[in-house]
Write an enzyme that holds these catalytic residues in place. Structure first.
Site, mmCIF file in Angstrom:
data_model
loop_
_atom_site.group_PDB
_atom_site.id
_atom_site.type_symbol
_atom_site.label_atom_id
_atom_site.label_comp_id
_atom_site.label_asym_id
_atom_site.label_seq_id
_atom_site.Cartn_x
_atom_site.Cartn_y
_atom_site.Cartn_z
ATOM 1 N N ALA A 15 0.842 -1.198 0.000
ATOM 2 C CA ALA A 15 0.000 0.000 0.000
ATOM 3 C C ALA A 15 0.874 1.244 0.000
ATOM 4 O O ALA A 15 1.898 1.301 0.678
ATOM 5 C CB ALA A 15 -0.918 -0.002 1.227
ATOM 6 N N CYS A 16 0.436 2.225 -0.780
ATOM 7 C CA CYS A 16 1.208 3.459 -0.917
ATOM 8 C C CYS A 16 0.313 4.660 -0.667
ATOM 9 O O CYS A 16 -0.896 4.528 -0.538
ATOM 10 C CB CYS A 16 1.818 3.539 -2.307
ATOM 11 S SG CYS A 16 0.582 3.705 -3.594
ATOM 12 N N ASP A 17 0.914 5.823 -0.676
ATOM 13 C CA ASP A 17 0.149 7.044 -0.468
ATOM 14 C C ASP A 17 -0.355 7.552 -1.814
ATOM 15 O O ASP A 17 -1.471 7.295 -2.212
ATOM 16 C CB ASP A 17 0.997 8.096 0.235
ATOM 17 C CG ASP A 17 0.167 9.245 0.798
ATOM 18 O OD1 ASP A 17 -1.068 9.170 0.738
ATOM 19 O OD2 ASP A 17 0.753 10.200 1.296
ATOM 20 N N SER A 23 7.343 2.543 -3.403
ATOM 21 C CA SER A 23 6.481 1.390 -3.133
ATOM 22 C C SER A 23 6.310 0.523 -4.382
ATOM 23 O O SER A 23 6.148 -0.692 -4.279
ATOM 24 C CB SER A 23 5.129 1.826 -2.573
ATOM 25 O OG SER A 23 4.508 2.754 -3.429
ATOM 26 N N VAL A 46 -3.363 3.301 -0.459
ATOM 27 C CA VAL A 46 -3.728 2.886 0.895
ATOM 28 C C VAL A 46 -5.239 2.963 1.133
ATOM 29 O O VAL A 46 -5.786 2.199 1.923
ATOM 30 C CB VAL A 46 -2.937 3.689 1.954
ATOM 31 C CG1 VAL A 46 -3.391 5.130 1.996
ATOM 32 C CG2 VAL A 46 -3.005 3.039 3.313
#
Length: 102
Positions: A15-17, A23, A46
């Protein structure tokens, strides 16, 4: 705290921003490390973690948001994108057996 046996993991989410950076590289690295296992590795924002995720790995700064997005799923936060011991433990548990706590 949820946990899962490494042998039972089928979908691992990075999960990334906002992300198309570090990521994505981590997801690619994990795909290579888990090649030959039944685990699919996906990279998602995310706030859009799929409901069938077995394990989520995300940077520590995103852990609260990931927990809110996917309550009850094993979440493994990490500090550094490449070579973090927490991520290495996930890979080891999947490949060699063991429990992943989150």
């Amino acid at each position: 705290m949820p946990s899962i046996e490494g042998k039972d993991v089928r979908k691992l989410i990075v999960a990334c921003d906002a992300g198309m950076g570090s990521s994505v590289m981590l997801a690619s690295t994990l795909r290579k490390q888990l090649k030959g296992t039944p685990v699919s590795v996906e990279h998602t924002p995310v706030n859009s973690i799929p409901g069938d995720a077995d394990v989520i790995v995300c940077h520590t700064g995103l852990a609260d948001r990931a927990r809110a997005s996917a309550p009850g799923v094993v979440l493994v936060p990490f500090q550094v994108f490449i070579g973090d011991p927490a991520v290495a433990r996930v890979v080891s548990a999947i490949k060699n057996g063991g429990t992943i706590d989150g």
